[in-house]
Design a protein around this motif. Structure first.
Motif, short mmCIF file in Angstrom:
data_model
loop_
_atom_site.label_atom_id
_atom_site.label_comp_id
_atom_site.label_asym_id
_atom_site.label_seq_id
_atom_site.Cartn_x
_atom_site.Cartn_y
_atom_site.Cartn_z
N TYR A 131 -6.63 -2.16 5.11
CA TYR A 131 -6.36 -2.95 3.85
C TYR A 131 -6.30 -4.36 4.02
N ASP A 181 -0.60 -7.21 -0.31
CA ASP A 181 -1.49 -6.01 0.25
C ASP A 181 -2.67 -5.51 -0.78
N SER A 224 -6.63 -3.65 -1.65
CA SER A 224 -8.03 -2.88 -1.19
C SER A 224 -7.83 -2.09 0.12
N PRO A 225 -7.26 -0.79 -0.14
CA PRO A 225 -6.78 0.30 0.63
C PRO A 225 -8.24 0.98 0.93
N ILE A 257 0.88 -1.24 0.04
CA ILE A 257 0.06 -0.08 -0.04
C ILE A 257 0.87 1.10 0.05
#
Lengths: 183, 439
Positions: free
Chosen positions: B399, B385, B387-388, B366
């Protein structure tokens, strides 16, 4: 007259049962007492229930044979694979696709869902789009081979249905980047 | 550095949460990176002279909330020299000796109606010897936890000048393997910002993804495969009532509410290729935004509602682009790295948070991209990582990450100093969405 004859399938079935019975008693296999008894019974009783049962049996046989014939034509390989973030078809899979194209053209009633998948790296919605592009690549290729658009549908699952869950190695990721033929 | 006592406290807290998990299926909290620049705060257990035990330890909830921000360190309870419950009992010198900068005390009493509870709390600046806050809050015993979050918000705002996010909620998706089958049970959940009071709002045997809160916090838009094909649904959180918004041929994905709540940006491939569209809810009208043969997806609105950022592969790999909705002009925003996707604006619009992979690097992190300087800051370092989602006060980003072979939620402060995780037992947790302010 012909119509009359075929509208009474149990008549045909009775004949088949009789033939089966003859085969059973005069076959090359060593006679088994219980089997002989059953055969004799079948031949003797010629009521509707028994004949329809025999008829079903022969029907089932025919269906099984038909499926065998279809299997022979449908390619065994039902999955092709893609490079990371790519949707172009790798030349090694042309044969597989040609096989599916030939099968779909020979069987206009056959329907296939082209399920597009991505590996678990990257974002979910981008992978959803990537899975669809992979499906579309296959659909386009098959169309060019003459397969009707009505026979194909593309559904992308993105990274939601990996073959290898929590993939780690390059080989494992590669197994998830795929299009599956679902008939 | 987190002190040893604090570590022990956290461990105990974690164990207590894990025990409570079995009953409630909540998310637990695991702090993975603390801060060394914390303000010490003494939070005294709120006095209670009523019968029986209260369902919640309000002071503990406030203490945990403040600590999780990474800005404060609560002085361990065993070190408290006295247990005042109002200003009359506060001796500032004691708290100076304990090196507490601030002090929170309170009392909980039965209300006159014999059912509700009355909370009186006060916040003090120990060095200035000054009372900063003094408030009286009524609560039913069922709402005690919500009141604890409210008090946390008040204290946080008083001490930082920024609105607190303790009364906000999280939406997220879990995938739990079904026994004896190769399939999963997917669930869409809504929980408090601390992972507690989790509630399932949708269960399906087919994938659920991309939940997004309406700006008033009353509805969720999401993608569900429940009919075998992706479709976008809108569901009221409180009642569970919902309807299908789109069911076009091909992709129906990435719904994103506009700041005024009247429109949704989304991705459709009904015209043959993934493109960004805007759906105007009142007119039920669809407007196409992008026209490009590459992938265009993952739209997100600028806080003023005048622009969209989105992921496009028009340059080859995925990069972040911005479209001005008035002029239609499209410009590329991200240049560093060979994979930049699913960007979300910070509430002030100065930064975007996105999934980023360095050129030649293998990690999907992110990262924050400054819209003015174009500078990129990487906030996380685990390999996958995604989907923030930014908290409404801009202080934290939630996230999804892989911990071993389990999907868990991670939270990182936008300055990258603080990290904690919210794992769930047995299930993969993913697709977090931080709600707007709800109060």
């Amino acid at each position: 007259m012909d119509l009359m004859k075929y509208s009474k399938p149990f008549a045909l079935a009775a004949v088949l049962a009789l033939v089966a019975g003859c085969g059973g008693s005069g076959g090359t296999q060593p006679a088994d007492e219980t089997e002989d008894e059953v055969t004799a019974e079948e031949v003797q009783t010629s009521d509707g229930a028994e004949t329809s049962a025999a008829g079903e049996e022969s029907g089932a046989n025919a269906e099984a044979m038909g499926e065998d014939a279809m299997d022979a034509m449908r390619p065994e390989v039902m999955t092709i694979y893609f490079d990371f973030d790519k949707s172009n078809i790798r030349s090694e899979f042309y044969d597989v696709l040609n096989g599916h194209a030939a099968y779909l053209q020979a069987n206009p009633d056959a329907q296939v869902v082209l399920e597009g998948h991505a590996d678990e790296r990257g974002t979910r919605e981008y992978n959803m789009a990537l899975g669809e592009r992979r499906g579309n690549s296959v659909q386009r290729y098959l169309s060019l081979q003459g397969v009707s658009a009505d026979q194909m549908e593309v559904v992308s699952y993105g990274e939601e249905r990996p073959v290898v869950r929590a993939a780690d190695t390059a080989e494992e990721h590669a197994k998830n980047r795929r299009v599956e033929f679902v008939y | 550095m987190i002190s040893k006592t604090l570590k022990l406290t956290l461990l105990f807290l974690l164990m207590a949460l894990m025990l409570s998990f079995k009953v409630q299926a909540n998310l637990t909290i695991r702090i993975t990176q603390g801060s060394d620049q914390t303000t010490p705060v003494a939070i005294v257990p709120f006095s209670w002279k009523g019968e029986g035990a209260l369902p919640e330890d309000v002071a503990r909830i406030v203490s945990d909330n403040l600590q999780r921000t990474g800005l404060f360190e609560a002085i361990p309870r065993e070190n408290l020299v006295s247990l005042p419950s109002s200003s009359a009992d506060v001796i500032y010198r004691d708290w100076r000796l304990l090196q507490a900068d601030y002090l929170l005390v309170g009392s909980i009493d039965r209300a006159d109606n014999g059912e509700d509870l009355v909370i009186n709390y006060e916040l003090f600046d120990v060095l200035a010897e000054e009372r900063l806050l003094g408030e009286r809050v009524t609560s039913s015993s069922r709402e005690l936890r919500s009141r604890a979050h409210f008090i946390s918000d008040r204290v946080y705002q008083e001490l930082t000048g920024q609105r607190g996010i303790f009364s906000t909620r999280l939406a997220y998706v879990t995938a739990e393997p079904r026994e004896g089958e190769g399939s999963y049970q997917y669930r869409l959940h809504v929980a408090d910002a601390d992972g507690q009071r989790s509630r399932t709002v949708l269960t399906s045997r087919e994938p659920i993804l991309s939940p997004d809160w309406s700006p008033d916090g009353t509805k969720l838009a999401y993608v569900s495969f429940e009919r075998g094909r992706p479709a976008i649904y809108i569901q009221e959180v409180a009642t569970g009532s919902r309807y299908q918004l789109t069911n076009y041929r091909g992709l129906n994905g990435a719904p994103a509410w506009s700041p005024d709540g009247k429109q949704l940006a989304l991705t459709l491939s009904r015209d043959g290729n993934p493109e960004i569209y805007i759906y105007r809810l009142e007119e039920r009208r669809l407007i196409r935004v992008t026209h490009h043969y590459s992938i265009d997806t993952e739209p997100s609105w600028s806080p003023d509602g005048k622009k969209l950022i989105f992921t496009s592969s028009r340059s080859g790999g995925p990069q972040i682009y911005q479209v001005n909705l008035e002029s239609g002009n499209i410009g590329r925003l991200s240049f560093e790295g060979n994979y930049n996707a699913r960007a979300r604006y910070s509430p002030d619009g100065n930064e975007v948070f996105m999934v980023h992979r360095e050129s030649g690097g293998g990690l999907f992190s992110i990262a924050a991209l400054n819209m003015e300087t174009g500078r990129l800051r990487t906030l996380t370092t685990s390999p996958l990582d995604e989907s923030p989602s930014v908290a409404p006060n801009g202080s934290m980003v939630i996230y999804a990450l892989m911990r071993g072979d389990q999907g868990v939620l991670g939270v990182v402060s936008t300055d990258g100093r603080i990290k904690y995780e919210l794992p769930a037992e047995r299930s993969d947790v993913r697709e977090p969405a931080w709600s707007p302010f709800l109060n």
